[in-house]
Scaffold this motif. Structure first.
Motif, short mmCIF file in Angstrom:
data_model
loop_
_atom_site.label_atom_id
_atom_site.label_comp_id
_atom_site.label_asym_id
_atom_site.label_seq_id
_atom_site.Cartn_x
_atom_site.Cartn_y
_atom_site.Cartn_z
N ALA A 15 0.83 -1.21 0.00
CA ALA A 15 0.00 0.00 0.00
C ALA A 15 0.85 1.25 0.00
N LEU A 16 1.93 1.24 0.76
CA LEU A 16 2.78 2.43 0.83
C LEU A 16 3.56 2.63 -0.45
N LEU A 34 1.75 14.26 -0.25
CA LEU A 34 1.37 12.86 -0.08
C LEU A 34 2.61 11.97 -0.14
N ASN A 35 3.52 12.28 -1.05
CA ASN A 35 4.76 11.51 -1.17
C ASN A 35 5.63 11.66 0.08
N ALA A 40 7.94 9.02 4.94
CA ALA A 40 8.02 8.92 6.40
C ALA A 40 7.54 7.55 6.89
N CYS A 41 6.62 6.94 6.16
CA CYS A 41 6.08 5.64 6.56
C CYS A 41 7.05 4.49 6.25
N ASN A 42 7.85 4.62 5.24
CA ASN A 42 8.70 3.51 4.82
C ASN A 42 9.62 2.97 5.92
N LYS A 77 -1.50 11.77 8.60
CA LYS A 77 -0.99 13.01 8.03
C LYS A 77 -1.49 13.23 6.60
N ILE A 78 -1.84 12.15 5.91
CA ILE A 78 -2.42 12.29 4.58
C ILE A 78 -3.72 13.07 4.68
N LEU A 79 -4.47 12.82 5.76
CA LEU A 79 -5.75 13.50 5.94
C LEU A 79 -5.57 14.97 6.28
#
Length: 156
Positions: A15-16, A34-35, A40-42, A77-79
């Protein structure tokens, strides 16, 4: 049980990585933000994969819970990224995905609260497996809504 959490890790990583497909629209500040969230999630996903190796211990289960919290916080954070005019439908899809992610993580954490042991009764194992399965289903729904949000962004 390790295979269950490896499946979760694969889903989260897929998903990421899917959001990385947005890099072709780098001029758009919305897409750039968004990127940034994805990047940051990776490392959190990498930590999650490492923690899976020790999840059967009480400490490992706690680490996974903490990592899921951080992943959840980063996704939120996307939201927070203000969508430009015309992208409101993307935000709705990302919100739907966040809701599914929240519900799935809640089930995973509920399952993790019960230590896995050889002494578990058949009923306890069944309840544990059902929670993980329901969490997996919600995680798949999160992934679908997330991908639909990405598709909407890419279609603009």
């Amino acid at each position: 049980m390790k295979s269950i959490f490896r499946k979760i890790a694969c889903l989260s990583l897929a998903a990421l990585v899917a959001l990385g497909a947005l890099t072709g629209c780098g001029k758009n500040s919305y897409v750039s933000k968004l990127n940034e969230v994805t990047e940051a999630c990776n490392p959190i996903v990498d930590e999650f994969n490492t923690a899976l190796k020790n999840f059967e211990s009480e400490e490992g289960a706690g680490q996974i819970g903490d990592i899921l919290d951080r992943l959840q916080a980063e996704y939120k954070k996307i939201l927070e990224v203000k969508a430009p005019k015309g992208y409101e439908d993307c935000t709705e899809k990302f919100q739907e995905a966040a809701d599914k992610l929240d519900a799935g993580i809640a089930l995973y954490k509920e399952a993790l609260a019960t230590p896995i042991s050889d002494e578990m009764t058949a009923e306890e194992r069944k309840a544990y497996t059902e929670k993980i399965s329901q969490g997996d289903d919600l995680f798949k729904e999160y992934q679908t809504a997330y991908q639909e949000g990405i598709n909407l962004v890419n279609s603009k």
